[in-house]
Design a protein around this motif. Structure first.
Motif, PDB file in Angstrom:
ATOM      1  N   VAL A   1       0.810  -1.218   0.000  1.00 21.84           N
ATOM      2  CA  VAL A   1       0.000   0.000   0.000  1.00 21.84           C
ATOM      3  C   VAL A   1       0.844   1.268   0.000  1.00 21.84           C
ATOM      4  N   LYS A   2       1.709   1.435   0.957  1.00 20.34           N
ATOM      5  CA  LYS A   2       2.480   2.688   1.073  1.00 20.34           C
ATOM      6  C   LYS A   2       3.442   2.861  -0.095  1.00 20.34           C
ATOM      7  N   GLY A   3       4.187   1.837  -0.440  1.00 18.12           N
ATOM      8  CA  GLY A   3       5.189   1.939  -1.491  1.00 18.12           C
ATOM      9  C   GLY A   3       4.614   2.190  -2.878  1.00 18.12           C
ATOM     10  N   ASN A   4       3.410   1.688  -3.122  1.00 16.81           N
ATOM     11  CA  ASN A   4       2.793   1.832  -4.445  1.00 16.81           C
ATOM     12  C   ASN A   4       1.829   3.007  -4.527  1.00 16.81           C
ATOM     13  N   ASN A   5       1.766   3.817  -3.469  1.00 14.75           N
ATOM     14  CA  ASN A   5       0.800   4.916  -3.435  1.00 14.75           C
ATOM     15  C   ASN A   5      -0.612   4.429  -3.707  1.00 14.75           C
ATOM     16  N   LEU A   6      -0.973   3.348  -3.032  1.00 15.64           N
ATOM     17  CA  LEU A   6      -2.341   2.841  -3.104  1.00 15.64           C
ATOM     18  C   LEU A   6      -3.129   3.393  -1.931  1.00 15.64           C
ATOM     19  N   ILE A   7      -4.354   3.730  -2.189  1.00 12.65           N
ATOM     20  CA  ILE A   7      -5.278   4.103  -1.122  1.00 12.65           C
ATOM     21  C   ILE A   7      -6.402   3.086  -1.177  1.00 12.65           C
ATOM     22  N   VAL A   8      -6.602   2.379  -0.088  1.00 12.53           N
ATOM     23  CA  VAL A   8      -7.649   1.368  -0.009  1.00 12.53           C
ATOM     24  C   VAL A   8      -8.770   1.939   0.850  1.00 12.53           C
ATOM     25  N   ILE A   9      -9.921   2.130   0.226  1.00  9.38           N
ATOM     26  CA  ILE A   9     -11.086   2.645   0.936  1.00  9.38           C
ATOM     27  C   ILE A   9     -12.132   1.535   0.965  1.00  9.38           C
ATOM     28  N   SER A  10     -12.466   1.097   2.157  1.00  8.93           N
ATOM     29  CA  SER A  10     -13.495   0.079   2.332  1.00  8.93           C
ATOM     30  C   SER A  10     -14.788   0.763   2.741  1.00  8.93           C
ATOM     31  N   THR A  11     -15.880   0.408   2.083  1.00 10.28           N
ATOM     32  CA  THR A  11     -17.169   0.982   2.442  1.00 10.28           C
ATOM     33  C   THR A  11     -18.038  -0.086   3.083  1.00 10.28           C
ATOM     34  N   THR A  12     -18.894   0.342   3.985  1.00 13.91           N
ATOM     35  CA  THR A  12     -19.823  -0.589   4.624  1.00 13.91           C
ATOM     36  C   THR A  12     -21.092   0.111   5.057  1.00 13.91           C
ATOM     37  N   ASN A  13     -22.215  -0.553   4.830  1.00  9.77           N
ATOM     38  CA  ASN A  13     -23.498  -0.079   5.335  1.00  9.77           C
ATOM     39  C   ASN A  13     -23.749  -0.631   6.733  1.00  9.77           C
ATOM     40  N   HIS A  14     -23.064  -1.713   7.070  1.00  9.30           N
ATOM     41  CA  HIS A  14     -23.307  -2.413   8.331  1.00  9.30           C
ATOM     42  C   HIS A  14     -21.998  -2.729   9.048  1.00  9.30           C
ATOM     43  N   PRO A  15     -21.370  -1.733   9.655  1.00  7.46           N
ATOM     44  CA  PRO A  15     -20.098  -1.998  10.332  1.00  7.46           C
ATOM     45  C   PRO A  15     -20.231  -2.987  11.480  1.00  7.46           C
ATOM     46  N   GLU A  16     -21.431  -3.126  12.022  1.00  8.77           N
ATOM     47  CA  GLU A  16     -21.628  -4.064  13.122  1.00  8.77           C
ATOM     48  C   GLU A  16     -21.450  -5.524  12.687  1.00  8.77           C
ATOM     49  N   LEU A  17     -21.486  -5.795  11.381  1.00  3.77           N
ATOM     50  CA  LEU A  17     -21.300  -7.156  10.880  1.00  3.77           C
ATOM     51  C   LEU A  17     -19.826  -7.519  10.687  1.00  3.77           C
ATOM     52  N   ILE A  18     -18.950  -6.541  10.819  1.00  2.73           N
ATOM     53  CA  ILE A  18     -17.523  -6.785  10.631  1.00  2.73           C
ATOM     54  C   ILE A  18     -16.879  -6.979  11.993  1.00  2.73           C
ATOM     55  N   GLU A  19     -16.171  -8.079  12.149  1.00  2.00           N
ATOM     56  CA  GLU A  19     -15.530  -8.388  13.424  1.00  2.00           C
ATOM     57  C   GLU A  19     -14.415  -7.391  13.732  1.00  2.00           C
ATOM     58  N   GLY A  20     -14.114  -7.227  15.016  1.00  2.00           N
ATOM     59  CA  GLY A  20     -13.140  -6.254  15.495  1.00  2.00           C
ATOM     60  C   GLY A  20     -11.800  -6.234  14.776  1.00  2.00           C
ATOM     61  N   PRO A  21     -11.110  -7.384  14.662  1.00  2.00           N
ATOM     62  CA  PRO A  21      -9.794  -7.361  14.004  1.00  2.00           C
ATOM     63  C   PRO A  21      -9.865  -6.896  12.556  1.00  2.00           C
ATOM     64  N   GLU A  22     -10.896  -7.323  11.825  1.00  2.00           N
ATOM     65  CA  GLU A  22     -11.026  -6.896  10.427  1.00  2.00           C
ATOM     66  C   GLU A  22     -11.339  -5.407  10.356  1.00  2.00           C
ATOM     67  N   MET A  23     -12.176  -4.935  11.280  1.00  2.00           N
ATOM     68  CA  MET A  23     -12.507  -3.512  11.316  1.00  2.00           C
ATOM     69  C   MET A  23     -11.238  -2.686  11.515  1.00  2.00           C
ATOM     70  N   ARG A  24     -10.356  -3.134  12.388  1.00  2.00           N
ATOM     71  CA  ARG A  24      -9.111  -2.399  12.638  1.00  2.00           C
ATOM     72  C   ARG A  24      -8.188  -2.438  11.422  1.00  2.00           C
ATOM     73  N   ARG A  25      -8.123  -3.568  10.721  1.00  2.00           N
ATOM     74  CA  ARG A  25      -7.270  -3.645   9.531  1.00  2.00           C
ATOM     75  C   ARG A  25      -7.804  -2.756   8.412  1.00  2.00           C
ATOM     76  N   LEU A  26      -9.104  -2.821   8.175  1.00  2.44           N
ATOM     77  CA  LEU A  26      -9.707  -2.058   7.081  1.00  2.44           C
ATOM     78  C   LEU A  26      -9.582  -0.557   7.291  1.00  2.44           C
ATOM     79  N   GLY A  27      -9.683  -0.129   8.538  1.00  2.00           N
ATOM     80  CA  GLY A  27      -9.578   1.293   8.834  1.00  2.00           C
ATOM     81  C   GLY A  27      -8.366   1.602   9.669  1.00  2.00           C
ATOM     82  N   GLN A  28      -7.250   0.913   9.375  1.00  2.00           N
ATOM     83  CA  GLN A  28      -6.074   1.043  10.235  1.00  2.00           C
ATOM     84  C   GLN A  28      -5.522   2.458  10.280  1.00  2.00           C
ATOM     85  N   ASP A  29      -5.711   3.241   9.230  1.00  2.00           N
ATOM     86  CA  ASP A  29      -5.223   4.618   9.235  1.00  2.00           C
ATOM     87  C   ASP A  29      -6.303   5.609   9.639  1.00  2.00           C
ATOM     88  N   ALA A  30      -7.538   5.338   9.261  1.00  2.00           N
ATOM     89  CA  ALA A  30      -8.607   6.289   9.571  1.00  2.00           C
ATOM     90  C   ALA A  30      -9.974   5.660   9.351  1.00  2.00           C
TER      91      ALA A  30
END
Length: 173
Positions: free
Chosen positions: A131-160
């Motif tokens: 991600v950082k080296g290739n200047n990739l920005i990964v934006i994950s969208t969700t209508n139901h954040p409550e369905l995403i488990e804690g560890p995945e939620m932290r990885r998907l939004g690790q920066d913000a």
């Protein structure tokens, strides 16, 4: 009067500007956009790609699912290999909750659980290191954040995490 389905990022400049600010000031590359459907999460991600002069790729992971065990994992593997080699792109993992929660409690011969496991390992081991080296920005969208488990939620939004569900009544503006 515009209805929500007709909104464009320029109609909600504060959202686009908030995203741009997060990316530029925090050097954020992995961002989670939670919020109700129809408020412009995916459109604003495309707007950010345009503002930065980056390419744009929208990937709806749920569509990678195939009914034959092993096929979904191959689809995920090929897609992550492709995405991890992109440079200067905004990659939108659209409606991520559908991919990470599909099949829970449903007898699908293990297809969903295998696909989720493949996604998790590829996201962490294949995509994040690039991600950082290739200047990739990964934006994950969700209508139901409550369905995403804690560890995945932290990885998907690790920066913000940019929560854009604070908007007024969704029926009209």
């Amino acid at each position: 009067m515009k209805v929500w389905s007709e909104l464009k990022p320029e109609d909600m400049p504060e959202v686009g500007e908030a995203l741009k600010s997060v990316i530029q000031q925090k050097k954020a590359n992995c961002i989670l956009l939670p919020g109700p459907g129809g408020i412009g999460k995916t459109s604003n991600a495309a707007y950010i790609a345009n503002v930065l002069g980056y390419g744009y790729l929208r990937w709806k992971l749920e569509r990678s699912k195939h009914g034959i065990v092993g096929s979904s994992e191959r689809n995920i593997d090929m897609a992550f290999q492709f995405v991890s080699n992109l440079k200067e792109y905004v990659v939108v993992l659209d409606e991520i909750d559908g991919a990470l929660s599909s099949g829970k409690g449903i007898n699908d011969s293990g297809v969903s659980s295998s696909m989720v496991a493949a996604f998790k390992s590829h996201f962490t081991e294949v995509l994040l290191p690039k991600v950082k080296g290739n200047n990739l920005i990964v934006i994950s969208t969700t209508n139901h954040p409550e369905l995403i488990e804690g560890p995945e939620m932290r990885r998907l939004g690790q920066d913000a995490v940019v929560n854009i569900d604070y908007f007024r009544d969704r029926d009209e503006i």
